[in-house]
Motif scaffolding. Structure first.
Motif, PDB file in Angstrom:
ATOM      1  N   PHE A 104       5.886  13.032   1.622  1.00 62.52           N
ATOM      2  CA  PHE A 104       5.505  11.794   0.931  1.00 62.52           C
ATOM      3  C   PHE A 104       5.427  12.102  -0.567  1.00 62.52           C
ATOM      4  CE2 PHE A 104       2.503   7.874   1.502  1.00 62.52           C
ATOM      5  CZ  PHE A 104       3.112   7.237   0.431  1.00 62.52           C
ATOM      6  N   LEU A 105       6.322  11.512  -1.338  1.00 65.69           N
ATOM      7  CA  LEU A 105       6.329  11.668  -2.792  1.00 65.69           C
ATOM      8  C   LEU A 105       6.033  10.305  -3.417  1.00 65.69           C
ATOM      9  CD1 LEU A 105       9.584  13.828  -3.248  1.00 65.69           C
ATOM     10  CD2 LEU A 105       7.239  14.608  -2.789  1.00 65.69           C
ATOM     11  N   SER A 106       5.076  10.256  -4.331  1.00 65.65           N
ATOM     12  CA  SER A 106       4.683   8.979  -4.930  1.00 65.65           C
ATOM     13  C   SER A 106       4.661   9.069  -6.453  1.00 65.65           C
ATOM     14  CB  SER A 106       3.300   8.554  -4.423  1.00 65.65           C
ATOM     15  OG  SER A 106       2.897   7.335  -5.036  1.00 65.65           O
ATOM     16  N   ASN A 107       4.982   7.963  -7.100  1.00 65.91           N
ATOM     17  CA  ASN A 107       4.884   7.876  -8.557  1.00 65.91           C
ATOM     18  C   ASN A 107       3.769   6.922  -8.970  1.00 65.91           C
ATOM     19  OD1 ASN A 107       6.513   5.731  -7.536  1.00 65.91           O
ATOM     20  ND2 ASN A 107       7.312   5.320  -9.576  1.00 65.91           N
ATOM     21  N   MET A 108       2.801   6.726  -8.062  1.00 72.09           N
ATOM     22  CA  MET A 108       1.573   5.990  -8.375  1.00 72.09           C
ATOM     23  C   MET A 108       0.421   6.920  -8.047  1.00 72.09           C
ATOM     24  SD  MET A 108      -0.076   3.381  -9.458  1.00 72.09           S
ATOM     25  CE  MET A 108       1.168   2.078  -9.625  1.00 72.09           C
ATOM     26  N   ASN A 109      -0.273   7.410  -9.087  1.00 67.66           N
ATOM     27  CA  ASN A 109      -1.184   8.538  -8.881  1.00 67.66           C
ATOM     28  C   ASN A 109      -2.364   8.259  -7.967  1.00 67.66           C
ATOM     29  OD1 ASN A 109      -2.712   6.938 -10.590  1.00 67.66           O
ATOM     30  ND2 ASN A 109      -3.046   8.511 -12.135  1.00 67.66           N
ATOM     31  N   VAL A 110      -2.694   7.011  -7.751  1.00 64.13           N
ATOM     32  CA  VAL A 110      -3.850   6.716  -6.893  1.00 64.13           C
ATOM     33  C   VAL A 110      -3.441   6.528  -5.428  1.00 64.13           C
ATOM     34  CG1 VAL A 110      -3.851   4.177  -7.075  1.00 64.13           C
ATOM     35  CG2 VAL A 110      -6.038   5.422  -6.894  1.00 64.13           C
ATOM     36  N   PHE A 155       2.140  11.200 -10.776  1.00 62.07           N
ATOM     37  CA  PHE A 155       2.821  11.544  -9.527  1.00 62.07           C
ATOM     38  C   PHE A 155       1.862  12.268  -8.581  1.00 62.07           C
ATOM     39  CE2 PHE A 155       6.064  11.310 -12.762  1.00 62.07           C
ATOM     40  CZ  PHE A 155       7.160  10.724 -12.140  1.00 62.07           C
ATOM     41  N   SER A 156       1.990  11.987  -7.294  1.00 58.59           N
ATOM     42  CA  SER A 156       1.257  12.745  -6.285  1.00 58.59           C
ATOM     43  C   SER A 156       2.183  12.973  -5.102  1.00 58.59           C
ATOM     44  CB  SER A 156      -0.013  12.013  -5.847  1.00 58.59           C
ATOM     45  OG  SER A 156       0.287  10.714  -5.369  1.00 58.59           O
ATOM     46  N   SER A 157       1.983  14.087  -4.417  1.00 58.59           N
ATOM     47  CA  SER A 157       2.925  14.463  -3.355  1.00 58.59           C
ATOM     48  C   SER A 157       2.220  15.275  -2.281  1.00 58.59           C
ATOM     49  CB  SER A 157       4.081  15.273  -3.944  1.00 58.59           C
ATOM     50  OG  SER A 157       3.609  16.356  -4.724  1.00 58.59           O
ATOM     51  N   GLU A 158       2.770  15.191  -1.078  1.00 56.60           N
ATOM     52  CA  GLU A 158       2.229  15.936   0.054  1.00 56.60           C
ATOM     53  C   GLU A 158       3.364  16.280   0.999  1.00 56.60           C
ATOM     54  OE1 GLU A 158      -0.485  17.941   2.152  1.00 56.60           O
ATOM     55  OE2 GLU A 158      -1.323  16.549   0.680  1.00 56.60           O
ATOM     56  N   VAL A 159       3.344  17.524   1.490  1.00 57.34           N
ATOM     57  CA  VAL A 159       4.263  17.948   2.542  1.00 57.34           C
ATOM     58  C   VAL A 159       3.431  18.530   3.677  1.00 57.34           C
ATOM     59  CG1 VAL A 159       6.070  19.571   3.198  1.00 57.34           C
ATOM     60  CG2 VAL A 159       6.213  18.401   1.006  1.00 57.34           C
ATOM     61  N   LEU A 160       3.671  18.024   4.892  1.00 63.26           N
ATOM     62  CA  LEU A 160       3.047  18.572   6.090  1.00 63.26           C
ATOM     63  C   LEU A 160       4.146  19.096   6.998  1.00 63.26           C
ATOM     64  CD1 LEU A 160       0.486  15.755   7.106  1.00 63.26           C
ATOM     65  CD2 LEU A 160       0.136  17.646   5.511  1.00 63.26           C
ATOM     66  N   TYR A 172       0.801  -1.222   0.000  1.00 60.95           N
ATOM     67  CA  TYR A 172       0.000   0.000   0.000  1.00 60.95           C
ATOM     68  C   TYR A 172       0.840   1.283   0.000  1.00 60.95           C
ATOM     69  CZ  TYR A 172      -4.167  -2.834   1.100  1.00 60.95           C
ATOM     70  OH  TYR A 172      -5.205  -3.728   1.070  1.00 60.95           O
ATOM     71  N   LEU A 173       2.155   1.153   0.113  1.00 61.13           N
ATOM     72  CA  LEU A 173       3.023   2.333   0.088  1.00 61.13           C
ATOM     73  C   LEU A 173       3.824   2.330  -1.213  1.00 61.13           C
ATOM     74  CD1 LEU A 173       4.355   2.313   3.762  1.00 61.13           C
ATOM     75  CD2 LEU A 173       2.406   3.582   2.837  1.00 61.13           C
ATOM     76  N   ASN A 174       3.664   3.387  -1.982  1.00 65.95           N
ATOM     77  CA  ASN A 174       4.387   3.511  -3.248  1.00 65.95           C
ATOM     78  C   ASN A 174       5.005   4.897  -3.325  1.00 65.95           C
ATOM     79  OD1 ASN A 174       3.639   1.031  -5.117  1.00 65.95           O
ATOM     80  ND2 ASN A 174       1.810   1.578  -3.947  1.00 65.95           N
ATOM     81  N   GLY A 175       6.340   4.958  -3.328  1.00 69.87           N
ATOM     82  CA  GLY A 175       7.029   6.244  -3.378  1.00 69.87           C
ATOM     83  C   GLY A 175       8.138   6.310  -2.350  1.00 69.87           C
ATOM     84  N   SER A 176       8.396   7.501  -1.839  1.00 66.19           N
ATOM     85  CA  SER A 176       9.412   7.714  -0.806  1.00 66.19           C
ATOM     86  C   SER A 176       8.814   8.569   0.304  1.00 66.19           C
ATOM     87  CB  SER A 176      10.650   8.404  -1.383  1.00 66.19           C
ATOM     88  OG  SER A 176      11.287   7.577  -2.327  1.00 66.19           O
ATOM     89  N   ILE A 177       9.148   8.216   1.546  1.00 69.41           N
ATOM     90  CA  ILE A 177       8.614   8.925   2.711  1.00 69.41           C
ATOM     91  C   ILE A 177       9.773   9.352   3.603  1.00 69.41           C
ATOM     92  CG2 ILE A 177       7.090   8.811   4.714  1.00 69.41           C
ATOM     93  CD1 ILE A 177       5.588   6.533   3.360  1.00 69.41           C
ATOM     94  N   LEU A 178       9.728  10.604   4.044  1.00 72.40           N
ATOM     95  CA  LEU A 178      10.663  11.096   5.052  1.00 72.40           C
ATOM     96  C   LEU A 178       9.856  11.709   6.188  1.00 72.40           C
ATOM     97  CD1 LEU A 178      14.005  12.957   4.553  1.00 72.40           C
ATOM     98  CD2 LEU A 178      12.381  13.791   6.250  1.00 72.40           C
ATOM     99  N   ILE A 179      10.159  11.280   7.407  1.00 72.87           N
ATOM    100  CA  ILE A 179       9.502  11.803   8.606  1.00 72.87           C
ATOM    101  C   ILE A 179      10.563  12.334   9.553  1.00 72.87           C
ATOM    102  CG2 ILE A 179       7.962  11.284  10.538  1.00 72.87           C
ATOM    103  CD1 ILE A 179       7.049   8.780   8.959  1.00 72.87           C
ATOM    104  N   SER A 180      10.390  13.577   9.975  1.00 70.73           N
ATOM    105  CA  SER A 180      11.324  14.195  10.914  1.00 70.73           C
ATOM    106  C   SER A 180      10.563  14.671  12.144  1.00 70.73           C
ATOM    107  CB  SER A 180      12.031  15.383  10.246  1.00 70.73           C
ATOM    108  OG  SER A 180      12.742  16.146  11.187  1.00 70.73           O
ATOM    109  N   TYR A 181      11.159  14.437  13.319  1.00 69.25           N
ATOM    110  CA  TYR A 181      10.544  14.846  14.586  1.00 69.25           C
ATOM    111  C   TYR A 181      11.656  15.367  15.495  1.00 69.25           C
ATOM    112  CZ  TYR A 181       7.751  14.344  18.893  1.00 69.25           C
ATOM    113  OH  TYR A 181       7.069  14.562  20.076  1.00 69.25           O
ATOM    114  N   ASN A 182      11.495  16.629  15.930  1.00 71.64           N
ATOM    115  CA  ASN A 182      12.516  17.263  16.764  1.00 71.64           C
ATOM    116  C   ASN A 182      13.898  17.219  16.102  1.00 71.64           C
ATOM    117  OD1 ASN A 182      10.806  18.069  18.830  1.00 71.64           O
ATOM    118  ND2 ASN A 182      11.033  16.147  19.956  1.00 71.64           N
TER     119      ASN A 182
END
Length: 434
Positions: free
Chosen positions: A303-309, A287-292, A19-29
């Motif tokens: 979260f950057l993805s190369n699967m549009n759905v 491609f679909s992408s989100e930055v929070l 269910y995860l397609n793309g690259s994810i980076l999570i930063s905290y503190n």
């Protein structure tokens, strides 16, 4: 359970189902909790996504364009309150529309990506910046400039032209020399669709399996939605935005202050998980992408993805909930069980009483498939995997995205009701079309 373990558990649950397609980076503190690629950057050549994979980032580009404009303002090359006609003399209504209107999507300029011929035709054709502006400049404004919010790639196209006019450089060169290289973002740039970009993922859609997304010519998106980047470069960008490295504190505050509704300048500012969040979504042909960015809490999710759905917005928000200690549901493990009555449930199912909204269940090569509309009304087809069955109900989950179809039975074994649960967790009663 500490936050790292909660994130690891969530990632493992989603990843084992694909269910995860793309690259994810999570930063905290200021500590990176996750920096990982999932799925394939290129299905044809079996190339996996990595933290260094480049993705087209769509409208995340707008934050870079806004920074260019504010930099030029700070250097007194322009003023964000100037009318666009000062820099584009022949533009209709140029004496009513300000640069700030374009930055905040309050210009009233019709959005060219919403024109009826854009998706079937125009997006596939090359265009110069001037030709693109010519395609919308004579159209009547949607509203009086500054009076409403109306998302407009056209407004950001004008900003692109103003950047080029004022700086004497192409948008591509300005971005590289004034933002990317000074920050060390060497894996970010403007994709013209001609030059080969090493490490750039291919964009996909889905119909029974990965398919090529519709072709999009990259000659004209530019400052509206034309950049590519990596999660690691966008993390550098995020840190630069939080400092005064690129812009004075006063101007940065102006850039991040919403104008009408929640839209500021290239960013949206909204309450999310009961906290203030700076965010933006992007999508472009596969491609679909989100930055929070939860600035007060020092949390960044990219979260950057190369699967549009892939529902990057929803999944990013689920990650935020985990970090802030809220409960989230995990997907049902997609471990198939035997199920013989596949022909029995085949058919079209109405969502509620709306004749125009339906999902289809069909059989191909003895496998069940769900056909369902997603963003922009586009149809997708996913394999249905039976994971639970008894006398009361049968539960199916979809491949690629976390959805369910549940059939409930009467005491006599007839289908009594059917429930469809989409990837947002929203439940729909569906009825077989007679």
């Amino acid at each position: 359970m500490i936050v790292e373990d909660r994130i690891s558990n969530w990632v493992e649950s989603y990843d084992r189902n694909g269910y995860l397609n793309g690259s994810i980076l999570i930063s905290y503190n200021e500590e990176i909790l996750l920096n990982k690629g999932f799925g394939m950057a290129n299905w044809e050549h079996n190339v996996p996504n990595l933290p260094t994979t480049k993705f087209r980032i769509g409208s995340l580009t707008k934050s870079f364009t806004a920074m260019c404009i504010f930099q030029l303002h700070e250097k007194q090359k322009l003023n964000i309150n100037d009318y666009v006609g000062k820099y584009l003399p022949n533009y209709p209504n140029g004496d009513q529309i300000t640069i700030y209107h374009c930055l905040t999507n309050s210009s009233g300029i019709p959005n060219y990506t919403s024109f009826p011929d854009f998706w079937p035709r125009t997006m596939r054709l090359p265009s110069t910046l001037n030709q693109l502006i010519d395609s919308f400049k004579e159209r009547e404004l949607d509203f009086e400039p500054g009076s409403k919010f109306g998302y407009s790639n056209s407004g950001y196209t004008l900003l692109t032209a103003i950047i080029e006019t004022v700086s004497g450089k192409s948008y591509t060169d300005y971005i590289q020399k004034q933002i990317c290289h000074p920050l060390g973002m060497y894996n970010t740039g403007c994709d013209d669709g001609i030059k080969v970009v090493p490490g750039l993922a291919s964009g996909y859609s889905f119909w029974e399996g990965p398919i090529h997304s519709p072709y999009a010519d990259m000659s004209f998106p530019l400052g509206a939605y034309g950049l590519y980047s990596t999660t690691e470069d966008l993390y550098i960008w995020d840190k630069a935005l939080r400092s005064s490295e690129m812009l004075s504190k006063e101007l940065k505050q102006k850039m991040f202050t919403p104008n009408l509704g929640s839209y500021a300048c290239g960013w949206m500012i909204a309450e999310m998980v009961d906290r203030s969040c700076v965010h933006h979504y992007g999508d472009i042909s596969g491609f679909s992408s989100e930055v929070l960015g939860f600035v007060d809490d020092q949390v960044t999710i990219i979260f950057l993805s190369n699967m549009n759905v892939t529902p990057v917005t929803h999944l990013s928000q689920e990650i935020a909930k985990i970090i802030f200690g809220e409960n989230v549901s995990l997907p049902f493990p997609a471990v198939p069980i035997p199920f013989a009555n596949i022909k029995y449930i085949e058919g079209a199912y109405l969502i509620g009483n709306d004749e125009d909204k339906f999902l289809g269940i069909s059989v191909t090569n003895e496998e069940l498939y769900l056909t369902v509309p997603k963003m922009y009304g586009a149809m997708y087809k996913f394999k249905l995997v039976p994971v639970s069955h008894d006398a009361i109900k049968t539960t199916f989950v979809t491949e690629l995205i976390s959805e369910q179809v549940i059939f409930y039975y009467s005491p006599s074994g007839e289908i009594e009701s059917v429930q469809y649960i989409d990837y947002y967790g929203k439940r729909y009663s569906v009825n077989k079309k007679r």
